[in-house]
Design a protein around this motif. Sequence first.
Motif, short mmCIF file in Angstrom:
data_model
loop_
_atom_site.label_atom_id
_atom_site.label_comp_id
_atom_site.label_asym_id
_atom_site.label_seq_id
_atom_site.Cartn_x
_atom_site.Cartn_y
_atom_site.Cartn_z
N SER A 186 38.31 -27.74 31.37
CA SER A 186 38.66 -27.49 29.98
C SER A 186 40.01 -26.84 29.90
N SER A 187 40.84 -27.36 29.04
CA SER A 187 42.09 -26.67 28.80
C SER A 187 41.84 -25.70 27.65
N LEU A 188 42.19 -24.44 27.86
CA LEU A 188 41.93 -23.43 26.84
C LEU A 188 42.66 -23.73 25.55
N SER A 189 43.83 -24.39 25.67
CA SER A 189 44.57 -24.68 24.44
C SER A 189 43.83 -25.71 23.60
N TYR A 190 43.15 -26.66 24.27
CA TYR A 190 42.33 -27.61 23.52
C TYR A 190 41.16 -26.92 22.86
N LEU A 191 40.53 -26.03 23.62
CA LEU A 191 39.37 -25.33 23.10
C LEU A 191 39.71 -24.67 21.77
N LYS A 192 40.92 -24.15 21.69
CA LYS A 192 41.35 -23.49 20.46
C LYS A 192 41.51 -24.48 19.32
N ARG A 193 41.91 -25.72 19.67
CA ARG A 193 42.17 -26.70 18.61
C ARG A 193 40.94 -27.49 18.19
N PHE A 194 39.93 -27.54 19.04
CA PHE A 194 38.71 -28.29 18.68
C PHE A 194 37.91 -27.56 17.60
N PRO A 195 37.42 -28.30 16.62
CA PRO A 195 36.61 -27.66 15.56
C PRO A 195 35.18 -27.45 16.03
N ILE A 196 35.01 -26.62 17.04
CA ILE A 196 33.71 -26.41 17.68
C ILE A 196 33.10 -25.10 17.18
N ASP A 197 31.77 -25.07 17.06
CA ASP A 197 31.09 -23.86 16.58
C ASP A 197 30.36 -23.12 17.68
N VAL A 198 29.87 -23.87 18.67
CA VAL A 198 28.98 -23.29 19.67
C VAL A 198 29.41 -23.70 21.06
N LEU A 199 29.29 -22.77 22.00
CA LEU A 199 29.59 -23.09 23.39
C LEU A 199 28.33 -22.81 24.21
N LYS A 200 27.85 -23.84 24.91
CA LYS A 200 26.65 -23.67 25.74
C LYS A 200 27.05 -23.50 27.21
N VAL A 201 26.75 -22.32 27.73
CA VAL A 201 27.08 -22.03 29.13
C VAL A 201 26.10 -22.77 30.02
N ASP A 202 26.63 -23.51 31.00
CA ASP A 202 25.77 -24.36 31.82
C ASP A 202 24.78 -23.57 32.66
N TYR A 203 23.62 -24.19 32.82
CA TYR A 203 22.52 -23.68 33.63
C TYR A 203 22.94 -23.22 35.02
N SER A 204 23.87 -23.96 35.64
CA SER A 204 24.26 -23.64 37.02
C SER A 204 24.88 -22.25 37.13
N PHE A 205 25.49 -21.75 36.07
CA PHE A 205 26.06 -20.39 36.10
C PHE A 205 24.99 -19.36 35.78
N VAL A 206 24.18 -19.69 34.75
CA VAL A 206 23.12 -18.76 34.34
C VAL A 206 22.16 -18.51 35.51
N ARG A 207 21.85 -19.56 36.25
CA ARG A 207 20.92 -19.48 37.37
C ARG A 207 21.34 -18.42 38.37
N ASP A 208 22.66 -18.29 38.60
CA ASP A 208 23.15 -17.42 39.67
C ASP A 208 23.62 -16.04 39.21
N ILE A 209 23.54 -15.76 37.90
CA ILE A 209 24.18 -14.50 37.45
C ILE A 209 23.59 -13.24 38.07
N THR A 210 22.31 -13.26 38.43
CA THR A 210 21.73 -12.03 38.98
C THR A 210 21.94 -11.91 40.49
N THR A 211 22.39 -12.99 41.13
CA THR A 211 22.55 -12.96 42.58
C THR A 211 24.00 -13.11 43.03
N ASP A 212 24.82 -13.67 42.19
CA ASP A 212 26.20 -13.96 42.60
C ASP A 212 27.18 -13.33 41.62
N ASN A 213 27.97 -12.42 42.16
CA ASN A 213 28.90 -11.68 41.31
C ASN A 213 29.92 -12.57 40.61
N ASN A 214 30.36 -13.62 41.31
CA ASN A 214 31.35 -14.51 40.70
C ASN A 214 30.79 -15.22 39.48
N SER A 215 29.54 -15.70 39.59
CA SER A 215 28.91 -16.36 38.44
C SER A 215 28.78 -15.38 37.29
#
Length: 279
Positions: A186-215
């Motif tokens: 994703s280019s952050l500049s596009y993200l700013k221009r898209f008329p988007i309301d919601v961002l869904k964080v992918d499962y693969s990051f959520v899965r690791d948040i309690t075990t992996d500091n980077n996630s």
Amino acid sequence: AKEQGRNNYQFYTTDMNALTQQRLSLENDLRQAVERSELEMYYQPKVSLKDGRIVGAEALIRWKHPERGFVPPGDFIPLSEENGLILPIGEWLLRDICQQIRHWHDEGLHPPCIAINISGRQFQRQNLPDLVAQIMADSNIQPDDIELELTEGTIMSNAETNIEMLVMLKRMGLSLAIDDFGTGYSSLSYLKRFPIDVLKVDYSFVRDITTDNNSAELVRGVIGMAHGLKLEVVAEGVETAAQLELLRQYGCDVIQGFLFSKPLPAGEFAALVKADRRL
Ligand code: C2E
Ligand code: CA
Ligand code: CA
Ligand code: CA
């Protein structure tokens, strides 16, 4: 060695034939699945971390094959994207969901906003806004009854031309979500221009948040950035109380996952809403 090579080759072709055969038969079955009413939409609740109440649901397709049993969408959605069957299937499910919402309204139940997955191939179609408008009119539902989910990959390929399509859908009053955020580029500049309301964080990051500091840092950063852009953040695939606790700390708005509920048949989802089940 030569003998063995030949054997390997034969083994390989037999194997490939079996695979091709399997794929062809799945493809044939899928062609008939709509007519035979083997497809059904399930609804997975989304809950607000503000008050723990159900604020929406994601509609997810299920295929009950007469012999194979449930075929996971991961096994037939990509296939249907390749062979184009996603177009009739996508139209069927849009209609089915909107009629379901109509039915709920008629029963006096006011279901929260239902999110619908739109595949890349459906999105590339010029007539998507017309199709959605037609189906909403036919079922007499309002734009704020539904939300469209488009994956990051779909939106970012041909970003420039996609902006126009997104703007059209947005003008119709629809809410738009970026799905599987973080898995693509994703280019952050596009993200700013898209008329988007919601961002869904992918499962693969959520899965690791309690075990992996980077996630964990990544999810925290994405939530901060999304809020800076006035986007609502939904974390998908939340399975544990520990994940929930961290997401709460990071200021995540909404969660979806097995911790609260699996995807449910329409009737069971309606029962949860009626009972006002809280997180
Ligand atoms: P997706 O849009 O990212 O959908 C979320 C997936 O995560 C769903 O898988 C859901 O059942 C699963 N999930 C939800 N909570 C949890 C959890 O706590 N843990 C785990 N491990 N998984 C969870 P599902 O239903 O198998 O769908 C897979 C993918 O197939 C979807 O990913 C989407 O890309 C596609 N798909 C499903 N239904 C549709 C549809 O109606 N239309 C289109 N175009 N694609 C669909
Ligand atoms: Ca989705
Ligand atoms: Ca997703
Ligand atoms: Ca995903």
